[in-house]
Scaffold this motif. Structure first.
Motif, PDB file in Angstrom:
ATOM      1  N   ILE A 276      87.022 119.158 115.934  1.00  0.00           N
ATOM      2  CA  ILE A 276      88.164 118.271 116.174  1.00  0.00           C
ATOM      3  C   ILE A 276      88.943 118.037 114.879  1.00  0.00           C
ATOM      4  N   LYS A 277      90.215 118.323 114.923  1.00  0.00           N
ATOM      5  CA  LYS A 277      91.067 118.167 113.745  1.00  0.00           C
ATOM      6  C   LYS A 277      91.128 116.701 113.314  1.00  0.00           C
ATOM      7  N   GLY A 278      90.972 116.483 112.030  1.00  0.00           N
ATOM      8  CA  GLY A 278      91.037 115.141 111.477  1.00  0.00           C
ATOM      9  C   GLY A 278      89.686 114.575 111.078  1.00  0.00           C
ATOM     10  N   LEU A 279      88.602 115.234 111.526  1.00  0.00           N
ATOM     11  CA  LEU A 279      87.258 114.749 111.220  1.00  0.00           C
ATOM     12  C   LEU A 279      86.580 115.657 110.194  1.00  0.00           C
ATOM     13  N   LYS A 280      85.792 115.029 109.329  1.00  0.00           N
ATOM     14  CA  LYS A 280      84.996 115.770 108.343  1.00  0.00           C
ATOM     15  C   LYS A 280      83.520 115.567 108.673  1.00  0.00           C
ATOM     16  N   ILE A 281      82.843 116.671 108.980  1.00  0.00           N
ATOM     17  CA  ILE A 281      81.427 116.608 109.297  1.00  0.00           C
ATOM     18  C   ILE A 281      80.804 117.978 109.072  1.00  0.00           C
TER      19      ILE A 281
END
Length: 358
Positions: A276-281
């Motif tokens: 998902i664009k916008g998340l860092k994981i």
């Protein structure tokens, strides 16, 4: 308002199963402070056997379990315990070992895998010749799994090495094993072998195992005898606790094998969030049931805004900071819940971007 609720704040939010409720309803009880509650004795004996220790003691919470353990091992005020700077005992237990026990913490940096560098641990041990100036080192504490680094598992080899170091310097080793069964399942190592080097272990019943209340601390017969006195001092003698221990026995019997599925669903969720664009994981960092994730720096929204928006869709998480949040899987989260959560994340982030005109 939505009807569906997916509670990912912690594995402490589970509700007692029907089997637990039935066991609690018919539990034979007696006065545990007087040492006669049969279900409490059965749970304590069973946990000690599973952990390969001589005895066990039921306590209301993991925090009390850790506090009691530290106070037993550090029974002289001015003692010092070596523990991780990002450990639960140091960060999230209200400074109880210092406030109540007069025990000084000497922290060693936790690495990203939850361990502490062995050389730095040894360097932190006080030289007895400096006792006029320094606290006296008496204890080393480990945490497995290590919650604040994302549920990382400490290997049996590492734990053994710390245990040998403790013995070398005539120290004790306590393991905060709130999620020790998660570590055992993830590593494929029997839980008694995983804690073999420890002088004491606190094991939570109300986290991954899904019981409503309680922890059990295990150790030698002498340790448990002293722990029972400290528990009474702290107000932890609760009389007819068989009602609670009955749920703990069910948890041990029915829920340990469910932890592997919790881990699988956590990895599935982490992999989906990564897309998902916008998340860092980093999905590869997820070893057990805990996920930490952040928002991309240039995405233009705070984690608080995201969490509040998700709550409107029935998704609940633990806010860590303006850019970081925590998700914890448990046996009452289904595969369908995981898919619903991913859908809500995608819809929420898309909606927020549209509202912001991006």
């Amino acid at each position: 308002m939505v009807d569906r609720k997916v509670d990912l704040r912690s594995d402490t939010v589970t509700k007692p199963t029907e089997t637990m409720q039935a066991a609690m309803a018919i539990a034979e009880v007696d006065d545990d402070v007087l040492g006669n509650d049969p279900i409490a004795l059965k749970l304590e004996e069973e946990m000690a056997k599973i952990m390969g220790k001589e005895g066990g003691l039921f306590v209301p919470s993991g925090t009390m379990g850790n506090l009691i353990s530290v106070l037993v091992h550090c029974d002289i005020r001015g003692s010092e315990v070596i523990l991780g700077d990002n450990s639960h005992i140091h960060i999230l237990e209200n400074g109880g070992i210092a406030t109540i026990g007069g025990v000084h913490s000497r922290t060693v940096k936790n690495k990203d895998d939850g361990t502490m560098d062995i050389d730095l641990v040894e360097a932190a041990i006080r030289n007895p010749k400096g006792e006029l100036f320094f606290p006296t080192t008496r204890l080393i504490c480990l945490e497995n799994t290590h919650a604040n680094t994302g549920g990382k598992c400490l290997s049996v080899e590492y734990t053994d090495e710390v245990g040998e170091l403790a013995k070398k310097h005539n120290l004790k080793l306590h393991i905060d094993g709130a999620r020790i069964f998660n570590a055992s399942i993830a590593l494929g190592v029997p839980v008694d072998r995983l804690v073999q080097a420890a002088d004491s272990v606190s094991v939570c019943l109300s986290k991954g195992l899904g019981a409503p209340v309680g922890s059990v601390i295990v150790g030698s017969k002498d340790f448990i005898a002293k722990a029972k006195r400290v528990r009474k001092t702290l107000g932890g003698g609760m009389r007819q606790i068989g009602i609670l221990c009955a749920a703990g026995l069910v948890a041990l019997k029915e829920n340990v094998h469910k932890l592997e599925a919790d881990h699988d669903k956590a990895k599935q969720l982490a992999s989906g969030l990564h897309q998902i664009k916008g998340l860092k994981i980093d999905p590869k960092s997820v070893e057990t049931n805990i996920i930490f994730f952040e928002i991309e720096d240039d995405y233009g929204i705070s984690m608080e805004t995201l969490c509040k928006s998700l709550e409107e869709r029935g998704i609940f998480m633990m806010l860590e900071s303006q850019i970081r949040a925590r998700i914890v899987l448990h046996h009452q989260i289904s595969t369908s819940d995981v898919q619903y959560t991913l859908s809500c994340f995608q819809q929420t982030l898309n909606g927020i971007k549209v509202e912001n005109g991006n």
